[in-house]
Design a protein around this motif. Sequence first.
Motif, PDB file in Angstrom:
ATOM      1  N   GLN A 133       9.169  -4.428-107.667  1.00  0.00           N
ATOM      2  CA  GLN A 133       9.371  -3.848-106.613  1.00  0.00           C
ATOM      3  C   GLN A 133       8.393  -4.634-105.278  1.00  0.00           C
ATOM      4  O   GLN A 133       8.772  -4.773-104.291  1.00  0.00           O
ATOM      5  CB  GLN A 133       8.906  -2.362-106.575  1.00  0.00           C
ATOM      6  N   GLU A 136      10.245  -7.692-104.360  1.00  0.00           N
ATOM      7  CA  GLU A 136      11.352  -7.301-103.435  1.00  0.00           C
ATOM      8  C   GLU A 136      10.677  -7.049-102.061  1.00  0.00           C
ATOM      9  O   GLU A 136      11.284  -7.545-101.036  1.00  0.00           O
ATOM     10  CB  GLU A 136      12.032  -6.056-103.785  1.00  0.00           C
ATOM     11  N   ALA A 137       9.865  -6.235-101.884  1.00  0.00           N
ATOM     12  CA  ALA A 137       8.960  -5.920-100.699  1.00  0.00           C
ATOM     13  C   ALA A 137       8.584  -7.234 -99.974  1.00  0.00           C
ATOM     14  O   ALA A 137       8.875  -7.387 -98.775  1.00  0.00           O
ATOM     15  CB  ALA A 137       8.180  -5.056-101.038  1.00  0.00           C
ATOM     16  N   ARG A 138       8.081  -8.134-100.745  1.00  0.00           N
ATOM     17  CA  ARG A 138       7.638  -9.532-100.208  1.00  0.00           C
ATOM     18  C   ARG A 138       8.776 -10.076 -99.588  1.00  0.00           C
ATOM     19  O   ARG A 138       8.658 -10.800 -98.484  1.00  0.00           O
ATOM     20  CB  ARG A 138       6.982 -10.239-101.173  1.00  0.00           C
ATOM     21  N   SER A 139       9.851 -10.371-100.190  1.00  0.00           N
ATOM     22  CA  SER A 139      11.193 -10.989-100.018  1.00  0.00           C
ATOM     23  C   SER A 139      11.672 -10.279 -98.685  1.00  0.00           C
ATOM     24  O   SER A 139      12.004 -11.105 -97.833  1.00  0.00           O
ATOM     25  CB  SER A 139      12.145 -11.091-101.060  1.00  0.00           C
ATOM     26  N   GLN A 140      11.835  -8.975 -98.669  1.00  0.00           N
ATOM     27  CA  GLN A 140      12.008  -8.355 -97.214  1.00  0.00           C
ATOM     28  C   GLN A 140      11.317  -8.480 -96.188  1.00  0.00           C
ATOM     29  O   GLN A 140      11.538  -8.690 -94.765  1.00  0.00           O
ATOM     30  CB  GLN A 140      12.217  -6.892 -97.679  1.00  0.00           C
ATOM     31  N   ALA A 141      10.034  -8.494 -96.478  1.00  0.00           N
ATOM     32  CA  ALA A 141       9.008  -9.069 -95.359  1.00  0.00           C
ATOM     33  C   ALA A 141       9.150 -10.439 -95.092  1.00  0.00           C
ATOM     34  O   ALA A 141       9.156 -10.554 -93.606  1.00  0.00           O
ATOM     35  CB  ALA A 141       7.475  -8.762 -95.947  1.00  0.00           C
ATOM     36  N   GLU A 143      12.107 -11.935 -95.160  1.00  0.00           N
ATOM     37  CA  GLU A 143      13.307 -12.080 -94.294  1.00  0.00           C
ATOM     38  C   GLU A 143      13.013 -11.464 -92.888  1.00  0.00           C
ATOM     39  O   GLU A 143      13.548 -11.791 -91.979  1.00  0.00           O
ATOM     40  CB  GLU A 143      14.458 -11.026 -95.211  1.00  0.00           C
ATOM     41  N   ALA A 144      12.243 -10.221 -92.981  1.00  0.00           N
ATOM     42  CA  ALA A 144      11.965  -9.697 -91.593  1.00  0.00           C
ATOM     43  C   ALA A 144      11.205 -10.681 -90.603  1.00  0.00           C
ATOM     44  O   ALA A 144      11.746 -10.581 -89.299  1.00  0.00           O
ATOM     45  CB  ALA A 144      11.460  -8.457 -91.756  1.00  0.00           C
ATOM     46  N   GLU A 145      10.359 -11.277 -91.128  1.00  0.00           N
ATOM     47  CA  GLU A 145       9.417 -12.269 -90.554  1.00  0.00           C
ATOM     48  C   GLU A 145      10.472 -13.279 -89.828  1.00  0.00           C
ATOM     49  O   GLU A 145      10.274 -13.853 -88.782  1.00  0.00           O
ATOM     50  CB  GLU A 145       8.486 -12.816 -91.353  1.00  0.00           C
TER      51      GLU A 145
END
Length: 159
Positions: A133, A136-141, A143-145
């Motif tokens: 989890q 995933e959150a790091r990957s989404q962060a 991606e958002a960056e």
Amino acid sequence: MAVTVSELFREYEADFKRLQEEIHGKLQEASASASSSKPLQEASRRASEADQALRHMDMEAKTLPTHQRAELEPVIRQYRSSLSDQKKAISQAKEEAERQALLGGGSTTYGRSLQERERMVQANEKVAAATRQLEEARSQAFEAEQIGADVASDLRQQR
């Protein structure tokens, strides 16, 4: 005239027998309980008291006339043997209690019970799920960056 054993010898003998019974009771208590260190300590203390009473009996027997001493020596030897057996039983019970404390009761691997092992497996699974989890959150962060950087770049170009 009947020759009798000294009153002091009989008192030491009664004390010795009482201590032997207490030792026996403490050994049974230790074998019945899971935490057997306290009864074993008590049994060990009683054994040293019984040893002391036995030494007093021996000294008292040596003060008696030879024919009385000859009658008491086998009794004292039997008491000494009995006490030695009880001391061995205490020692074995202590070793067993230490072994159980070290390895744990109902051990499977390295002193761990099956229930403990199952709990550890469940905890490891929860840690693995939490790690996934977080990834995933790091990957989404990240991606958002990247999206934010692209938007900022597009806005600069539109100026």
